[in-house]
Design an enzyme around this catalytic site. Structure first.
Site, PDB file in Angstrom:
ATOM      1  N   ASN A  26       0.809  -1.359   0.246  1.00  3.89           N
ATOM      2  CA  ASN A  26      -0.008   0.083   0.232  1.00  3.89           C
ATOM      3  C   ASN A  26       0.795   1.569  -0.125  1.00  3.89           C
ATOM      4  O   ASN A  26       0.072   1.990   0.855  1.00  3.89           O
ATOM      5  CB  ASN A  26      -1.068   0.204   1.693  1.00  3.89           C
ATOM      6  CG  ASN A  26      -1.689   1.501   1.245  1.00  3.89           C
ATOM      7  OD1 ASN A  26      -2.084   1.560   0.465  1.00  3.89           O
ATOM      8  ND2 ASN A  26      -1.973   1.777   2.434  1.00  3.89           N
ATOM      9  N   SER A  76      -4.411   1.810  -8.393  1.00  9.43           N
ATOM     10  CA  SER A  76      -5.483   3.734  -8.531  1.00  9.43           C
ATOM     11  C   SER A  76      -6.887   2.849  -9.470  1.00  9.43           C
ATOM     12  O   SER A  76      -6.547   2.477 -10.881  1.00  9.43           O
ATOM     13  CB  SER A  76      -4.960   4.044  -8.735  1.00  9.43           C
ATOM     14  OG  SER A  76      -5.428   5.152  -9.065  1.00  9.43           O
ATOM     15  N   TYR A  89       1.796   8.269 -12.243  1.00  6.59           N
ATOM     16  CA  TYR A  89       1.379   8.011 -11.253  1.00  6.59           C
ATOM     17  C   TYR A  89       0.664   6.690 -11.721  1.00  6.59           C
ATOM     18  O   TYR A  89       1.167   5.378 -11.073  1.00  6.59           O
ATOM     19  CB  TYR A  89       0.587   9.183 -10.445  1.00  6.59           C
ATOM     20  CG  TYR A  89      -0.500   8.022  -9.215  1.00  6.59           C
ATOM     21  CD1 TYR A  89       0.347   8.105  -8.355  1.00  6.59           C
ATOM     22  CD2 TYR A  89      -1.854   7.737  -9.959  1.00  6.59           C
ATOM     23  CE1 TYR A  89      -0.653   7.892  -6.799  1.00  6.59           C
ATOM     24  CE2 TYR A  89      -2.832   7.227  -8.953  1.00  6.59           C
ATOM     25  CZ  TYR A  89      -1.943   7.101  -7.750  1.00  6.59           C
ATOM     26  OH  TYR A  89      -2.522   6.759  -6.491  1.00  6.59           O
ATOM     27  N   ALA A  91       0.822   5.182 -14.511  1.00  5.18           N
ATOM     28  CA  ALA A  91       1.368   4.284 -15.063  1.00  5.18           C
ATOM     29  C   ALA A  91       1.961   2.963 -14.101  1.00  5.18           C
ATOM     30  O   ALA A  91       2.307   2.180 -14.878  1.00  5.18           O
ATOM     31  CB  ALA A  91       2.974   4.820 -16.269  1.00  5.18           C
ATOM     32  N   LYS A  93       1.141   2.304 -11.204  1.00  3.88           N
ATOM     33  CA  LYS A  93      -0.174   2.098 -10.717  1.00  3.88           C
ATOM     34  C   LYS A  93      -0.959   0.602 -11.557  1.00  3.88           C
ATOM     35  O   LYS A  93      -0.896  -0.442 -11.390  1.00  3.88           O
ATOM     36  CB  LYS A  93      -1.210   2.518  -9.816  1.00  3.88           C
ATOM     37  CG  LYS A  93      -0.856   3.500  -8.990  1.00  3.88           C
ATOM     38  CD  LYS A  93      -0.117   2.747  -8.232  1.00  3.88           C
ATOM     39  CE  LYS A  93      -0.594   3.232  -6.502  1.00  3.88           C
ATOM     40  NZ  LYS A  93      -0.178   2.793  -5.139  1.00  3.88           N
ATOM     41  N   ILE A 122     -10.702   8.571  -2.882  1.00  9.07           N
ATOM     42  CA  ILE A 122     -11.434   7.999  -1.301  1.00  9.07           C
ATOM     43  C   ILE A 122     -10.357  10.103  -0.309  1.00  9.07           C
ATOM     44  O   ILE A 122      -9.343   9.260  -0.438  1.00  9.07           O
ATOM     45  CB  ILE A 122     -10.471   6.983  -1.268  1.00  9.07           C
ATOM     46  CG1 ILE A 122     -10.812   5.945  -2.406  1.00  9.07           C
ATOM     47  CG2 ILE A 122     -10.404   6.190  -0.065  1.00  9.07           C
ATOM     48  CD1 ILE A 122     -12.435   5.324  -2.163  1.00  9.07           C
TER      49      ILE A 122
END
Length: 184
Positions: A26, A76, A89, A91, A93, A122
């Site tokens: 995470n 994501s 970001y 890419a 994920k 979230i």
């Protein structure tokens, strides 16, 4: 490798075990940058935190993960819904989604289940400052979500807990989006 040795020692001393059952990757930092503005430093930060770190941590811990264990990779919804400014970001994920399937294939013989959980908008410690600074953005996220709200960390946590339970022993190599119907 030194940290893995410490981890193994803690397993034995604190919990009297040689292995563990669950790994949840995470890692995450936020950030937006248009492709033309992405520096190599920024790109490396995204890559190191969102993909390289979890990849090599998982590799190092796999010998200590129990057969029939479970791995959850937090990815994501930006791997499905594209926003300008999220290329590095998203890419990284997305790479974690592919890594999830590779792990499931390679460690299926050990009956290790591997899935990715892909949150949408979230409220978290990471996102709260961006959402609080820009209430219009928070409202846009809510408006583009079928359930008409920004999600809470517990919305994601409950799905992770469910995947780790024995109730879901036949779910493997899946990307599960937890986004309240974001951009459907």
């Amino acid at each position: 490798m030194y940290r893995v040795q410490i981890f193994s020692r803690v397993l034995k001393q604190k919990w009297q075990r040689d292995n563990f059952d669950y790994l949840v990757n995470n890692a995450g930092v936020g950030g937006f940058a248009m492709i033309a503005d992405v520096t190599e430093n920024y790109f490396d930060q995204m890559l190191n935190i969102h993909f390289k770190g979890p990849f090599f941590l998982t590799q190092a811990l796999l010998p200590s993960l129990a057969d029939k264990g479970k791995i959850i990779n937090i990815t994501s919804a930006t791997t499905r819904v594209i926003f300008a400014g999220t290329a590095p970001y998203a890419a990284c994920k997305g790479a974690m989604d592919i890594f999830t399937r590779c792990l499931a294939k390679e460690f299926g013989a050990r009956e290790i289940q591997v899935n990715s959980v892909s949150p949408g908008g979230i409220r978290t410690e990471l996102a709260d400052s961006a959402l609080d600074k820009n209430p219009e953005f928070a409202q846009t996220l809510a408006n583009e979500t079928a359930l008409s709200r920004v999600g809470e960390a517990d919305d994601v946590g409950k799905v992770v807990a469910s995947l780790l339970s024995d109730d879901n022993n036949w779910i493997n190599a899946q990307r599960i989006e937890v986004a309240g119907g974001f951009y459907i």
